[in-house]
Design a protein around this motif. Structure first.
Motif, PDB file in Angstrom:
ATOM      1  N   GLY A  40      15.075   5.848  13.866  1.00 33.00           N
ATOM      2  CA  GLY A  40      15.348   7.259  13.605  1.00 33.00           C
ATOM      3  C   GLY A  40      15.348   7.643  12.139  1.00 33.00           C
ATOM      4  N   LEU A  41      15.185   6.665  11.276  1.00 34.01           N
ATOM      5  CA  LEU A  41      15.155   6.948   9.841  1.00 34.01           C
ATOM      6  C   LEU A  41      13.812   6.520   9.271  1.00 34.01           C
ATOM      7  CD1 LEU A  41      18.667   5.640   8.762  1.00 34.01           C
ATOM      8  CD2 LEU A  41      18.006   7.995   9.272  1.00 34.01           C
ATOM      9  N   GLY A  42      13.432   7.148   8.166  1.00 34.33           N
ATOM     10  CA  GLY A  42      12.227   6.695   7.471  1.00 34.33           C
ATOM     11  C   GLY A  42      12.486   5.400   6.738  1.00 34.33           C
ATOM     12  N   LEU A  43      11.416   4.773   6.301  1.00 32.13           N
ATOM     13  CA  LEU A  43      11.556   3.596   5.449  1.00 32.13           C
ATOM     14  C   LEU A  43      12.373   3.981   4.212  1.00 32.13           C
ATOM     15  CD1 LEU A  43       7.873   2.406   5.698  1.00 32.13           C
ATOM     16  CD2 LEU A  43       9.836   1.013   6.322  1.00 32.13           C
ATOM     17  N   PHE A  90      10.864  -4.793   5.323  1.00 35.01           N
ATOM     18  CA  PHE A  90       9.454  -4.905   4.976  1.00 35.01           C
ATOM     19  C   PHE A  90       9.286  -5.053   3.476  1.00 35.01           C
ATOM     20  CE2 PHE A  90       7.297  -4.259   8.915  1.00 35.01           C
ATOM     21  CZ  PHE A  90       8.075  -3.401   9.668  1.00 35.01           C
ATOM     22  N   PHE A 105       1.738  -3.626   3.393  1.00 36.04           N
ATOM     23  CA  PHE A 105       2.988  -4.163   3.905  1.00 36.04           C
ATOM     24  C   PHE A 105       2.836  -5.554   4.504  1.00 36.04           C
ATOM     25  CE2 PHE A 105       6.065  -0.706   3.716  1.00 36.04           C
ATOM     26  CZ  PHE A 105       5.243   0.341   3.346  1.00 36.04           C
ATOM     27  N   GLY A 106       3.908  -6.358   4.337  1.00 34.32           N
ATOM     28  CA  GLY A 106       4.011  -7.604   5.061  1.00 34.32           C
ATOM     29  C   GLY A 106       4.441  -7.351   6.494  1.00 34.32           C
ATOM     30  N   ARG A 110      13.029  -9.308  10.891  1.00 32.30           N
ATOM     31  CA  ARG A 110      14.064  -8.641  11.707  1.00 32.30           C
ATOM     32  C   ARG A 110      15.362  -9.397  11.522  1.00 32.30           C
ATOM     33  NH1 ARG A 110      13.786  -4.977  15.733  1.00 32.30           N
ATOM     34  NH2 ARG A 110      11.511  -5.124  15.687  1.00 32.30           N
TER      35      ARG A 110
ATOM     36  N   PHE B  33       0.603  10.294   1.806  1.00 31.66           N
ATOM     37  CA  PHE B  33       0.012   9.187   2.559  1.00 31.66           C
ATOM     38  C   PHE B  33       0.334   9.336   4.044  1.00 31.66           C
ATOM     39  CE2 PHE B  33      -1.053   6.201  -0.883  1.00 31.66           C
ATOM     40  CZ  PHE B  33      -0.348   6.750  -1.933  1.00 31.66           C
ATOM     41  N   TYR B  35       0.413   6.646   7.354  1.00 29.20           N
ATOM     42  CA  TYR B  35       0.356   5.270   7.802  1.00 29.20           C
ATOM     43  C   TYR B  35       0.474   5.250   9.327  1.00 29.20           C
ATOM     44  CZ  TYR B  35       0.902   3.053   3.183  1.00 29.20           C
ATOM     45  OH  TYR B  35       0.714   2.611   1.890  1.00 29.20           O
ATOM     46  N   GLN B  37       1.814   2.780  12.489  1.00 21.53           N
ATOM     47  CA  GLN B  37       2.661   1.619  12.754  1.00 21.53           C
ATOM     48  C   GLN B  37       2.759   1.386  14.253  1.00 21.53           C
ATOM     49  OE1 GLN B  37       6.788   1.824  11.458  1.00 21.53           O
ATOM     50  NE2 GLN B  37       6.880  -0.394  11.210  1.00 21.53           N
ATOM     51  N   GLY B  40       6.686  -2.965  16.591  1.00 18.69           N
ATOM     52  CA  GLY B  40       6.924  -4.343  16.203  1.00 18.69           C
ATOM     53  C   GLY B  40       6.023  -4.855  15.093  1.00 18.69           C
ATOM     54  N   GLU B  41       5.226  -3.964  14.511  1.00 16.37           N
ATOM     55  CA  GLU B  41       4.299  -4.389  13.472  1.00 16.37           C
ATOM     56  C   GLU B  41       4.568  -3.651  12.163  1.00 16.37           C
ATOM     57  OE1 GLU B  41       0.656  -5.297  16.620  1.00 16.37           O
ATOM     58  OE2 GLU B  41       0.272  -4.127  14.817  1.00 16.37           O
ATOM     59  N   ALA B  42       3.823  -4.019  11.138  1.00 19.59           N
ATOM     60  CA  ALA B  42       3.963  -3.381   9.829  1.00 19.59           C
ATOM     61  C   ALA B  42       3.164  -2.082   9.774  1.00 19.59           C
ATOM     62  CB  ALA B  42       3.467  -4.325   8.745  1.00 19.59           C
ATOM     63  N   PRO B  43       3.583  -1.150   8.928  1.00 13.58           N
ATOM     64  CA  PRO B  43       2.762   0.041   8.697  1.00 13.58           C
ATOM     65  C   PRO B  43       1.431  -0.348   8.063  1.00 13.58           C
ATOM     66  CG  PRO B  43       4.997   0.338   7.854  1.00 13.58           C
ATOM     67  CD  PRO B  43       4.851  -1.105   8.171  1.00 13.58           C
ATOM     68  N   PHE B  45      -2.118   1.467   6.216  1.00 10.14           N
ATOM     69  CA  PHE B  45      -2.598   2.650   5.528  1.00 10.14           C
ATOM     70  C   PHE B  45      -3.700   3.349   6.314  1.00 10.14           C
ATOM     71  CE2 PHE B  45      -3.814   5.409   2.197  1.00 10.14           C
ATOM     72  CZ  PHE B  45      -5.197   5.344   2.044  1.00 10.14           C
ATOM     73  N   LEU B  87       3.426   7.654  10.238  1.00  9.51           N
ATOM     74  CA  LEU B  87       4.393   7.891   9.173  1.00  9.51           C
ATOM     75  C   LEU B  87       3.762   8.711   8.057  1.00  9.51           C
ATOM     76  CD1 LEU B  87       5.773   4.228   8.801  1.00  9.51           C
ATOM     77  CD2 LEU B  87       6.326   5.927  10.543  1.00  9.51           C
ATOM     78  N   TRP B  99       9.680   8.687   2.607  1.00  8.04           N
ATOM     79  CA  TRP B  99       9.080   8.525   3.932  1.00  8.04           C
ATOM     80  C   TRP B  99       9.731   9.441   4.962  1.00  8.04           C
ATOM     81  CZ3 TRP B  99       5.162   4.942   4.910  1.00  8.04           C
ATOM     82  CH2 TRP B  99       4.859   4.079   3.848  1.00  8.04           C
ATOM     83  N   GLY B 100       8.900   9.984   5.839  1.00  8.65           N
ATOM     84  CA  GLY B 100       9.410  10.630   7.030  1.00  8.65           C
ATOM     85  C   GLY B 100       9.817   9.576   8.053  1.00  8.65           C
ATOM     86  N   ALA B 101      10.548  10.009   9.085  1.00  3.53           N
ATOM     87  CA  ALA B 101      11.029   9.083  10.114  1.00  3.53           C
ATOM     88  C   ALA B 101       9.918   8.645  11.072  1.00  3.53           C
ATOM     89  CB  ALA B 101      12.172   9.714  10.892  1.00  3.53           C
TER      90      ALA B 101
END
Lengths: 114, 109
Positions: A40-43, A90, A105-106, A110, B33, B35, B37, B40-43, B45, B87, B99-101
């Protein structure tokens, strides 16, 4: 190694324990970042480093520390973990090439703190 | 304060077109930007806009209006693999990404 790797993939940790999340990139990017992602939150940016030898605080740095001894590695340390640090972490890097400076990103770590 | 707003969730049909909106209020603007996602994975681009207008990249396009603080991501010919979160992020005056949610896009057959 290709891109950015993070270790461990996941971890369950007792509150009060110390933990280091590892991040390594092989793209020779100058800038690196640590984010946390919560439902529910952005990075949210924890810490960043614009180049080896320098670090800076992001939006949510409390309880975390980083170091940047060389270009490739950017570990994140939780000195004494608390349950509110349960999240997906991340690591990212950016090339600062041209005008885009895109972040890559990597795969994420978790972390569950009990 | 700084704020990025996106819808929480959208549903679309395979083969259709969907537009995901993003509005922002930030201290300064140095690019926007998008992205993707997967769960379970990374964002990863997708696109970058710094000037007003439309940037097209295959099935995906991104639009920016700096005067309105508004962007959208347009996905055409939707495929099931497009089910993911999208994102929106804005680079502010300190060159940090806000970043947005994220918008969870559900594709139905």
């Amino acid at each position: 190694i290709a891109g950015i790797t993070q270790a461990p993939t996941s971890q369950i940790l007792a509150a009060g324990r110390r933990m280091t999340l590892r991040c390594t990139q092989d793209m020779r990017h100058n800038a690196m970042y640590w984010y946390r992602q919560d439902l529910g939150l952005g990075l949210r940016l924890i810490h960043y480093s614009n180049t080896a030898g320098t670090t800076g605080k992001g939006e949510v740095p409390d309880g975390y520390s980083v170091s940047r001894a060389n270009t490739d590695d950017f570990p994140l340390t939780l000195a004494s973990a608390v349950p509110s640090q349960t999240s997906v972490y991340f690591c990212a890097s950016s090339d600062e090439a041209g005008s885009t400076d895109t972040q890559y990103f990597g795969p994420g770590t978790r972390l569950t703190v009990l | 304060g700084q704020n990025i707003d996106q819808p929480t969730e959208m549903t679309a049909t395979e083969g259709a077109i969907v537009q995901i909106n993003c509005t922002y209020q930030t201290s300064g603007f140095n690019g926007l930007f998008w992205y993707q996602q997967h769960a379970g994975e990374a964002p990863t681009f997708l696109s970058y806009n710094v000037l007003d207008g439309l940037e097209e990249k295959g099935r995906f396009s991104s639009f920016l209006s700096r005067s309105k603080g508004y962007s959208y991501l347009l996905l055409k010919e939707l495929q099931m693999k497009d089910s993911a979160s999208y994102l929106c992020a804005v680079r502010d005056s300190n060159y940090q990404l806000i970043w947005g949610a994220g918008t969870k896009l559900i594709i139905k057959p």
